[in-house]
Enzyme design. Structure first.
Site, PDB file in Angstrom:
ATOM      1  CG  HIS A  26      37.034  29.639  22.009  1.00 59.77           C
ATOM      2  ND1 HIS A  26      36.290  30.149  23.147  1.00 59.77           N
ATOM      3  CD2 HIS A  26      37.383  30.802  21.533  1.00 59.77           C
ATOM      4  CE1 HIS A  26      36.390  31.348  23.257  1.00 59.77           C
ATOM      5  NE2 HIS A  26      36.895  31.651  22.332  1.00 59.77           N
ATOM      6  CE  LYS A  51      40.848  24.413  32.613  1.00 58.04           C
ATOM      7  NZ  LYS A  51      41.785  24.682  33.547  1.00 58.04           N
ATOM      8  N   GLY A 298      33.750  37.723  25.010  1.00 56.52           N
ATOM      9  CA  GLY A 298      34.928  37.309  25.996  1.00 56.52           C
ATOM     10  C   GLY A 298      35.732  38.382  26.903  1.00 56.52           C
ATOM     11  NE  ARG A 492      34.553  35.955  39.602  1.00 57.67           N
ATOM     12  CZ  ARG A 492      35.494  35.096  39.109  1.00 57.67           C
ATOM     13  NH1 ARG A 492      36.066  35.247  37.956  1.00 57.67           N
ATOM     14  NH2 ARG A 492      35.349  33.877  39.613  1.00 57.67           N
TER      15      ARG A 492
END
Length: 666
Positions: A26, A51, A298, A492
């Site tokens: 992907h 997306k 990931g 973050r």
């Protein structure tokens, strides 16, 4: 030496072929490097507007070559992020269901055909180089870190039949110390659990944001049954036991609210993931003596976990870029091949990833002027000062400058910006602009020079340009920064350097000079239906279909006119290649048949909008040349019929199921 790196599938954007389980992955992307340095890189989703697109990388390749003013004839090697044996075996399996692939004896000839189909150019099959999926992950982070030696840990769902890899990297040598098979995949473990929370692939980061609302102790004993820590940094996942989750909760429906049970499950899952990862890292830290760690894959994008690793003191330095997932393997495969072919290439830390589509200042005025029916436009005399004043006044800004960022995170060139001191921005941006869950946190961008004044930063660290780590906001400042401080006091963060992004730095500096807070709330410029905006037109459309107050592109400020649905009649209409226009003849009762009409997104059946017959006929005739009004006139619709379709248009446009743009010939 010019090397092109690629990730992604093989089918065109308009095909509905499901390639997700073929090993072709992907997040399709392309990166072009010359003598080890990136010239251009972009994810396919930024261009095809799907997306996490796994469609063929053709548009990304064209972008990279055009950016460098090169052709395929100039390329010395093309690197793919999977091993040749794995891809050949995958090709054999896929032939069973796709006989058209029988014409290709191996993957080299398949890729030769694909380049000839997409570019009309026949390449020598020997130009293709293949890099193991997890080695590409490792290289993607390692060669950006600037480290000449480190421990490298890759962790994801699966790739090349492996779900994790530990590497002792010394210079150009990658010594694989251990791998984990797919049954023990931490990526699959995470996905199997979050399915009970109503989430699916690519939603993992949402659960990371939900976890701080829960108490991991509530379900710790249950989660301890899902895995076992073994000697020598090993572990096993008892995937079959995850079905015991039914004893805790029924799978949450898409629109159902979150309960404390869901939050506690998210917290227990995050804790379990971190326990396994720390178990692995402690062992290999001791085994190798490496004081520096590189993370990729990931699962490696879990920034809460990364922050805890950084703050643990287990390693002196930890590095990963914002694109640690599959898209980054385009860079990783290219970089690995480059360093193998050119051993003399140096190691150098890379501080940014502004590799994508450029916004040229001399093009902005004309591009915005094309939308004059919808926008008030003015040129700013002092961009940083004036935009800072708007943000201080409470405005939420769409900010578009320079080259777009490679990867899934907006780092100040395709961003939505707001005042971090205004608590209400959290709810406003989530609900009216991003159209997403209200609990989701926002990131702060802070001047690199001031990071220690506001955040608890371990060791000698001062730069966090890729938004890859969650750290604690200093306790005495949390109430002053409610829009970017999460429920557990964390954020973050992204540090901004004047050297790598002067325009963004100057804006934050101007805001800081006026408020004492050199920090801006920063989130990606998109809504929930689309990838991050890339072009000026992408930005205008997102601005017009959201609750954003202003749009800033280059030195221009745009404000919305009070436009109405009927104003859309003057825009050219077309369908995205990923949209399906459907007319169904079916029973509407036990005895009666009727027609229904819908517009559906090819890769997400939940994105389905019912259409009137009028809407169906207009979109059937849409050719990208004529306006909505022209088509309705040609089709002979009455005033009432026209009003009916114009009322449907804004929702379809907001969900990006059709394309509207000004007539540039007028």
């Amino acid at each position: 030496m010019l090397i092109l790196g690629l990730t992604g599938g093989i089918d065109p954007v308009f095909d509905a072929l499901d390639m997700t389980n073929t090993g072709l992955g992907h997040d399709s992307s392309a990166v072009l490097i010359e003598h080890g340095k990136v010239i251009a890189g972009i994810e396919e989703e930024r261009l095809n507007r799907i997306k996490h697109s796994n469609k063929i990388w053709a548009s990304s390749v064209r972008f990279c070559l055009e950016s460098a003013d090169k052709s395929l004839d100039d390329v010395d090697a093309i690197a793919f992020y999977a091993s040749e044996d794995f891809l050949n075996n995958t090709l054999k399996k896929f032939r069973l269901t796709t006989p058209l692939l029988n014409q290709f004896p191996d993957v080299r000839h398949l890729y030769q055909y694909l380049f000839e189909r997409e570019f009309g150019y026949q390449l020598n099959p020997q130009i293709f180089r293949f890099v193991h999926h997890h080695v590409a992950h490792a290289a993607a982070s390692y060669y950006l870190s600037g480290f000449d030696r480190s421990l490298v840990f890759t962790i994801d769902g699966e790739g090349d039949d492996v779900s994790a890899m530990v590497i002792d990297a010394n210079g150009k040598n990658f010594n694989v110390l251990g791998t984990k098979s797919v049954p023990d995949s931490l990526g699959h473990f995470y996905l199997n659990v979050i399915a009970f929370l109503g989430y699916k692939d690519f939603d993992e980061y949402k659960v990371m944001g939900l976890a701080p609302y829960g108490d991991p102790a509530v379900y710790r004993q249950k989660f301890n049954r899902f895995y076992e820590l073994l000697p020598d940094g090993d572990y096993t996942i008892h995937q079959h036991r995850i079905m015991d989750m039914y004893e805790l909760v029924q799978p949450r429906g898409r629109d159902e609210p979150f309960t404390q049970v869901h939050m506690d499950i998210a917290a227990a899952l995050q804790e379990a993931l971190e326990a396994i990862v720390f178990h692995i890292l402690r062992h290999f830290r001791q085994l190798t003596g490496h004081s520096r760690l590189v993370i990729s894959g990931g699962v490696g994008q879990n920034s809460s976990m990364n922050g805890k690793i950084l703050c643990s003191g287990l390693f002196e330095d930890v590095f990963l870029p914002s694109f640690a997932g599959d898209s980054g393997c385009a860079y990783g495969a290219a970089a690995y091949v480059a360093h193998q072919m050119q051993p003399e290439l140096p190691f150098a830390r890379v501080a940014d990833a502004y590799w994508g589509t450029p916004i040229h200042d001399d093009e902005v005025g004309d591009a915005l002027a094309a939308w004059h029916a919808f926008l008030h436009i003015e040129k700013l005399d002092n961009r940083s000062e004036q935009v800072a004043d708007l943000i201080i006044d409470g405005a939420v800004i769409g900010w578009v400058q320079g080259r777009s960022e490679f990867g899934p995170r907006a780092l100040g060139n395709r961003s939505i910006l707001a005042d971090p001191r205004i608590a209400a921005h959290k709810e406003t941006i989530n609900a009216m602009i991003k159209m997403r869950e209200g609990y989701r946190p926002f990131a702060p961008s802070i001047l690199e020079e001031r990071v220690r004044d506001f955040f608890e930063v371990p060791g000698e660290h001062a730069d966090f340009p890729f938004m890859s780590f969650v750290l604690k906001v200093k306790p005495e400042l949390r109430e002053q920064l409610p829009a970017i401080t999460h429920v557990d006091g964390s954020a973050r963060l992204q540090t901004v350097s004047r050297a790598t992004n002067p325009r963004y730095w100057e804006l934050i500096d101007a805001f800081g000079s006026k408020t004492g807070m050199p920090i801006l709330l920063n989130t990606s410029f998109n809504n929930n239906a689309e990838p991050i905006v890339d072009s000026i037109d992408d930005a205008v459309v997102c601005y017009l279909t959201s609750g954003l107050d202003y749009l800033v592109v280059g030195d221009y400020l745009a404000r919305k006119k009070d436009w109405q649905p009927e104003d859309l009649a003057g825009l050219i209409v077309s369908l995205p290649k990923a949209a399906l226009l459907i007319r169904e003849d079916r029973y509407v009762s036990h005895s009666e048949r009727g027609f229904s009409y819908a517009l559906v997104w090819n890769y997400d059946s939940a994105r389905r909008h019912a259409l009137s017959e009028v809407g169906y006929r207009v979109l059937q005739a849409a050719d990208g040349e004529r306006s909505v009004g022209q088509l309705m006139f040609i089709l002979g619709f009455s005033t009432e019929q026209q009003a009916q379709f114009l009322a449907e248009l804004p929702g379809l446009w907001s969900d990006r199921l059709l394309v509207l743009h000004p007539d540039l010939k007028r």
